[in-house]
Motif scaffolding. Structure first.
Motif, short mmCIF file in Angstrom:
data_model
loop_
_atom_site.label_atom_id
_atom_site.label_comp_id
_atom_site.label_asym_id
_atom_site.label_seq_id
_atom_site.Cartn_x
_atom_site.Cartn_y
_atom_site.Cartn_z
N VAL A 21 59.80 62.90 23.04
CA VAL A 21 59.99 63.09 22.08
C VAL A 21 59.07 62.88 21.23
O VAL A 21 58.54 62.03 21.25
CB VAL A 21 61.45 62.52 22.11
CG1 VAL A 21 61.57 63.34 20.24
CG2 VAL A 21 62.69 63.00 22.54
N MET A 22 58.86 64.24 20.35
CA MET A 22 58.12 64.35 19.43
C MET A 22 58.35 63.13 17.87
O MET A 22 59.00 63.71 17.53
CB MET A 22 56.86 65.41 18.88
CG MET A 22 55.78 64.65 17.94
SD MET A 22 55.62 66.19 17.65
CE MET A 22 54.19 65.82 16.31
N PRO A 23 57.67 61.62 17.94
CA PRO A 23 57.97 60.67 17.10
C PRO A 23 58.18 61.79 15.57
O PRO A 23 56.31 62.31 15.52
CB PRO A 23 57.21 59.88 17.01
CG PRO A 23 57.04 59.84 18.48
CD PRO A 23 56.44 61.18 19.03
N ALA A 24 58.59 61.87 14.89
CA ALA A 24 58.57 62.31 13.83
C ALA A 24 57.48 62.03 12.89
O ALA A 24 56.32 62.79 12.12
CB ALA A 24 59.01 62.29 12.43
N GLU A 25 57.11 60.41 12.45
CA GLU A 25 55.88 60.17 12.13
C GLU A 25 54.92 59.77 12.53
O GLU A 25 54.03 58.88 11.84
CB GLU A 25 56.26 58.69 10.81
CG GLU A 25 57.46 59.78 9.81
CD GLU A 25 58.19 57.90 9.22
OE1 GLU A 25 57.74 57.07 9.81
OE2 GLU A 25 58.76 57.97 8.61
N ASP A 76 51.85 48.89 10.64
CA ASP A 76 52.32 50.82 10.67
C ASP A 76 51.88 52.13 11.56
O ASP A 76 51.98 52.73 12.46
CB ASP A 76 53.11 51.06 9.21
CG ASP A 76 54.05 52.35 9.54
OD1 ASP A 76 54.98 51.95 9.79
OD2 ASP A 76 53.75 53.00 8.37
N VAL A 77 50.60 51.86 10.42
CA VAL A 77 49.72 52.59 11.40
C VAL A 77 49.60 51.92 13.05
O VAL A 77 49.58 53.73 13.46
CB VAL A 77 48.14 52.45 10.53
CG1 VAL A 77 46.96 53.44 10.78
CG2 VAL A 77 48.45 53.06 9.23
N ARG A 78 49.04 51.55 13.28
CA ARG A 78 49.56 50.94 14.73
C ARG A 78 50.42 51.50 15.49
O ARG A 78 49.93 52.24 17.05
CB ARG A 78 48.69 49.27 14.89
CG ARG A 78 48.71 49.59 16.10
CD ARG A 78 49.14 47.56 16.36
NE ARG A 78 47.13 47.40 16.46
CZ ARG A 78 46.83 46.38 15.44
NH1 ARG A 78 47.78 45.63 14.93
NH2 ARG A 78 45.72 45.80 14.75
N ARG A 79 51.37 51.57 14.89
CA ARG A 79 52.77 51.84 15.65
C ARG A 79 53.27 53.51 15.92
O ARG A 79 53.32 53.58 16.89
CB ARG A 79 53.81 51.10 14.66
CG ARG A 79 55.22 51.48 15.40
CD ARG A 79 56.51 51.01 14.77
NE ARG A 79 55.79 51.71 13.91
CZ ARG A 79 56.54 52.84 12.73
NH1 ARG A 79 56.94 53.75 13.45
NH2 ARG A 79 56.15 53.48 11.47
N ARG A 80 52.11 54.13 14.84
CA ARG A 80 52.07 55.38 14.77
C ARG A 80 51.30 55.70 15.31
O ARG A 80 51.40 56.86 16.13
CB ARG A 80 51.88 56.37 13.01
CG ARG A 80 53.42 55.17 12.20
CD ARG A 80 53.42 55.63 11.37
NE ARG A 80 52.87 56.77 10.79
CZ ARG A 80 52.75 57.17 9.35
NH1 ARG A 80 53.16 56.28 8.39
NH2 ARG A 80 52.93 58.51 8.79
N ALA A 86 51.24 57.83 22.92
CA ALA A 86 51.73 58.15 24.07
C ALA A 86 52.69 59.42 24.57
O ALA A 86 52.73 60.08 25.45
CB ALA A 86 53.24 57.00 24.25
N TYR A 87 53.18 60.02 22.81
CA TYR A 87 53.25 62.00 22.84
C TYR A 87 52.58 62.13 24.24
O TYR A 87 52.58 63.06 25.13
CB TYR A 87 53.84 61.61 21.65
CG TYR A 87 54.40 63.32 21.41
CD1 TYR A 87 55.73 63.41 22.20
CD2 TYR A 87 53.34 63.96 21.04
CE1 TYR A 87 56.13 65.47 22.30
CE2 TYR A 87 54.08 65.76 21.30
CZ TYR A 87 55.45 66.10 21.49
OH TYR A 87 55.25 67.33 21.62
N LYS A 88 50.91 62.37 23.18
CA LYS A 88 49.73 63.19 23.66
C LYS A 88 49.48 62.44 25.26
O LYS A 88 49.62 64.00 26.30
CB LYS A 88 48.42 62.55 22.94
CG LYS A 88 49.06 63.22 21.47
CD LYS A 88 46.92 63.34 21.11
CE LYS A 88 46.19 62.55 21.43
NZ LYS A 88 45.00 62.24 20.63
#
Length: 120
Positions: A21-25, A76-80, A86-88
């Protein structure tokens, strides 16, 4: 033999499709810490007391971009970025599975066609 490989790959593909699932942020790119030294006014030497700075490096419109990230936004930026990476990686694995399945199915069809010709 190849049929078992195809089934195993298809099962992995289905598992990925259900969990991917692509995370929105999410963000693409790299979060990089830059350590700079602090040069005293009176002394021209490195004291190493300046806090680290952070940059987000990414591609936009075919160009490499580098933006500074404030210290309060680093986590926050690191998490995003981790979510985006992970999605890629999941999408890349899915594409690889699709290619492997396609080649194995083609090989299986050729083998069956050759067996059919041999029976005639």
């Amino acid at each position: 033999m190849e049929q078992a490989q195809i089934q195993k790959l298809q099962a992995r593909r289905q598992e990925l499709l259900e969990t991917l699932v692509m995370p929105a942020e999410s963000l693409s790119g790299s979060l990089i810490m830059i350590k700079r030294g602090c040069w005293g006014k009176a002394r021209r030497r490195f004291t190493g007391q300046e806090p680290p700075r952070w940059t987000l490096t990414y591609m936009a419109e075919g160009k490499k971009r580098v933006d500074y990230v404030s210290n309060d936004m680093v986590e926050d930026v690191r998490r995003r970025v981790e979510e985006g990476n992970a999605y890629k990686h999941g999408v890349a694995e899915l594409m690889s599975l699709n290619a492997q399945i396609m080649l194995l199915e083609r090989r299986e069809r050729r083998r069956r066609a050759a067996a059919e010709r041999g029976r005639r």
